[in-house]
Write an enzyme that holds these catalytic residues in place. Structure first.
Site, PDB file in Angstrom:
ATOM      1  N   SER A  58      83.319  44.604  63.043  1.00 42.27           N
ATOM      2  CA  SER A  58      82.356  45.658  62.141  1.00 42.27           C
ATOM      3  C   SER A  58      83.080  46.683  61.322  1.00 42.27           C
ATOM      4  O   SER A  58      83.982  46.135  60.643  1.00 42.27           O
ATOM      5  CB  SER A  58      81.355  46.437  63.179  1.00 42.27           C
ATOM      6  OG  SER A  58      80.417  46.947  62.894  1.00 42.27           O
ATOM      7  N   ASP A 226      78.679  48.198  55.935  1.00 38.76           N
ATOM      8  CA  ASP A 226      79.965  47.771  56.520  1.00 38.76           C
ATOM      9  C   ASP A 226      80.434  46.499  56.513  1.00 38.76           C
ATOM     10  O   ASP A 226      79.660  45.481  56.014  1.00 38.76           O
ATOM     11  CB  ASP A 226      79.880  48.506  57.870  1.00 38.76           C
ATOM     12  CG  ASP A 226      79.135  47.717  58.863  1.00 38.76           C
ATOM     13  OD1 ASP A 226      78.204  47.119  58.507  1.00 38.76           O
ATOM     14  OD2 ASP A 226      79.231  47.641  60.072  1.00 38.76           O
ATOM     15  N   ARG A 231      75.193  47.606  59.045  1.00 42.27           N
ATOM     16  CA  ARG A 231      74.943  49.197  58.803  1.00 42.27           C
ATOM     17  C   ARG A 231      74.705  49.308  57.172  1.00 42.27           C
ATOM     18  O   ARG A 231      75.036  48.592  56.487  1.00 42.27           O
ATOM     19  CB  ARG A 231      76.178  49.845  59.158  1.00 42.27           C
ATOM     20  CG  ARG A 231      76.126  50.277  60.794  1.00 42.27           C
ATOM     21  CD  ARG A 231      77.278  50.667  61.176  1.00 42.27           C
ATOM     22  NE  ARG A 231      77.356  51.129  62.514  1.00 42.27           N
ATOM     23  CZ  ARG A 231      77.835  50.748  63.665  1.00 42.27           C
ATOM     24  NH1 ARG A 231      78.144  49.341  63.414  1.00 42.27           N
ATOM     25  NH2 ARG A 231      77.773  50.868  64.633  1.00 42.27           N
ATOM     26  N   THR A 300      71.517  56.018  73.469  1.00 39.18           N
ATOM     27  CA  THR A 300      72.424  55.490  72.524  1.00 39.18           C
ATOM     28  C   THR A 300      72.852  53.943  72.438  1.00 39.18           C
ATOM     29  O   THR A 300      73.193  53.497  73.413  1.00 39.18           O
ATOM     30  CB  THR A 300      73.721  56.301  72.541  1.00 39.18           C
ATOM     31  OG1 THR A 300      73.248  57.608  72.676  1.00 39.18           O
ATOM     32  CG2 THR A 300      74.438  56.195  71.156  1.00 39.18           C
ATOM     33  N   GLU A 324      69.323  54.333  64.657  1.00 42.11           N
ATOM     34  CA  GLU A 324      70.496  55.343  65.170  1.00 42.11           C
ATOM     35  C   GLU A 324      71.167  56.073  64.186  1.00 42.11           C
ATOM     36  O   GLU A 324      71.305  55.495  62.902  1.00 42.11           O
ATOM     37  CB  GLU A 324      71.375  54.666  65.908  1.00 42.11           C
ATOM     38  CG  GLU A 324      72.142  53.618  65.375  1.00 42.11           C
ATOM     39  CD  GLU A 324      73.236  52.862  66.414  1.00 42.11           C
ATOM     40  OE1 GLU A 324      73.259  53.044  67.452  1.00 42.11           O
ATOM     41  OE2 GLU A 324      74.108  52.141  65.574  1.00 42.11           O
TER      42      GLU A 324
END
Length: 510
Positions: A58, A226, A231, A300, A324
């Protein structure tokens, strides 16, 4: 990803995975070429796979790599599945390779010049990608708001040296958006991440090159994925001042939540729900209270957001958004995981609609706050290298089971402790509705003045994190809310954490 010193790469790990499945007699589809993580998550349910595996680090530094596992529902693995896999890994017969996979790979390389040595399936990969973008069309995310006008914003896009460019380009086509300008120095996959040492759009300075390119090319908005494109980062230029606003994950979540409610939710013939992690802003919750949609808070991590979204779908809800604060967004129920490709199209559609009415993302965000109140955050962390200190701080906050009803001069309205055995002052049996964990505890204080303070240790870094948010009343100026939050944060952190006594170190002092 590639690390030439050890002759390893993401492609090599992916090929090894294919070979392991084949040796075990399990059919395995190896997707062809570079694939964005959202495509893999979508593929799991699209082809009715039992499991999905994505080799990606990531947004981590270039020397890292990772192995992300999805269950048959297209959501990341969670308990007890993760424990079952971990236990299987350490079984005696699994601690050494079943066969010499290196030798198998050498033979494949000698026999085939193809990208994945003839193991991948280009036809099925294209079919999956086509189906993914078709699902966007069927989701309601694509509206007529993108009809070309002279006032439409001009977009710059960066893939942060990852795989996102081609998927972002197709997303724009799917949403009927005019093409963006790609930042050339960051467009193509580069395992060295030559222009960004830490390729995370959240990181300070990570968007500098993209914003410089956008300014030079007279672009209004920067979009950033990303490296594995799950993301999304967003920045907008204020033309008069020439200053850029880099939006936080919470701000993007508020913009998307409001847009999806107004354009899909209000017209939906199903009850509507949205989800966010417990450390994300409570603005979406306030929006739900006023507008009448269901809001759910989760632990989370997107494995919890995604699994809760699936559960709500099974109850008959249309889940329009899961998000998130770490710039992860799932829009329209395309996949139960964060998806920077569909989110990119959704927010660009919103921006195009706003610009056609003489507004901007920044001005629209302020309109949202004017209606639902200012939500001002003070999120941060202390460096803490000793797990025993973290445990001690948590025990101090528990106060031997007699949880505090005041912190300094501030009245506590409720407390939730997601450690073991757990506690929630708002439930009849005093047990939390969210899962508890002895190894990953989190304690939440809700104050009478609508401030929320949450504390947890990072699971991957020597950090003790805090998330403090103050809600203002509708019409209250942001500066006034910020002043109250600043004063209160100092008291909360000192009274509950005792940073000096416990040897906690602020990042600025490292």
């Amino acid at each position: 990803r590639s690390l030439s010193k050890f002759n390893v790469s993401s492609k090599q790990f992916a090929v090894y995975t294919k070979l392991v499945f084949e040796h075990a007699g399990i059919s395995c589809t190896l997707l062809d070429g570079y694939v964005a993580t959202p495509i893999l998550a979508y593929a799991v349910t699209n082809i009715n796979a039992a499991v999905g595996i994505m080799v990606t680090a990531s947004h981590n530094p270039k020397q890292d790599n990772g192995y992300k596992v999805y269950w048959k529902d297209g959501c990341q693995i969670r308990p007890p599945i993760d424990a079952g896999i971990a236990n299987s890994i350490i079984e005696k017969e699994n601690l050494v390779p079943w066969v010499d996979y290196g030798e198998k790979l050498r033979k494949l390389k000698a026999e085939s010049a193809q990208e994945c040595y003839g193991l991948s399936d280009p036809v099925q990969t294209k079919s999956i990608e086509d189906a993914y973008f078709q699902s966007i069309l069927a989701s309601g995310l694509v509206t007529d708001a993108t009809n070309a006008t002279s006032s439409a914003p001009k977009f710059a896009y960066t893939a942060m040296h990852g795989v996102g460019h081609d998927f972002a380009k197709r997303s724009f086509q799917t949403f009927n958006l005019a093409p963006f300008l790609a930042v050339p120095s960051q467009r193509d996959p580069d395992p060295n991440f030559s222009t960004v040492p830490f390729p995370n759009p959240e990181e300070k300075g990570a968007l500098d090159e993209a914003m410089a390119f956008a300014t030079e090319n007279k672009c209004d908005i920067v979009l950033a994925n990303d490296p594995d494109a799950d993301r999304l980062g967003v920045a907008e230029l204020e033309k008069d001042s020439g200053k850029w606003t880099v939006f936080t994950g919470d701000q993007i979540g508020a913009l998307l939540g409001h847009w999806l409610w107004v354009n899909i939710g209000k017209k939906c013939d199903q009850p509507v729900a949205m989800c966010a992690s417990t450390v994300s802003s409570k603005l979406l919750s306030a929006m739900g209270e006023i507008e009448g949609f269901r809001f759910e808070e989760t632990l989370t991590g997107f494995k919890w957001i995604g699994s809760r979204a699936l559960s709500l779908q099974n109850q008959g809800y249309r889940v329009l958004l899961g998000y998130e604060e770490a710039i992860g967004f799932s829009c329209g129920g395309i996949i139960p995981d964060k998806d920077g490709i569909s989110a990119l199209g959704a927010i660009s559609t919103m921006a195009t609609s706003l610009y056609s009415r003489g507004r901007t993302l920044v001005s629209h965000l302020q309109e949202i706050h004017n209606k639902y109140g200012e939500f001002v955050c003070n999120n941060g962390y202390y460096r803490c290298d000793d797990p025993a200190i973290v445990k001690r701080i948590m025990e101090q906050m528990r106060n031997s089971g007699k949880y505090f009803d005041r912190v300094g001069m501030y009245d506590v309205e409720s407390i939730r402790d997601l450690g073991s055995p757990g506690y929630d002052s708002t439930t009849a049996d005093k047990k939390p509705t969210l899962p508890t964990s002895a190894s990953s505890p989190m304690i939440t204080f809700r104050f009478a003045n609508e401030c929320v303070a949450q504390f947890r240790a990072s699971g991957t870094e020597p950090k003790f994190k805090y998330y403090i948010e103050m809600r203002g009343k509708p019409g209250e100026k942001k500066s006034a809310v910020e002043k109250r939050l600043s004063e209160m944060s100092g008291v909360i952190l000192e009274e509950l954490l005792h940073p000096t006594v416990n040897g906690l170190i602020l990042p600025s002092n490292l």
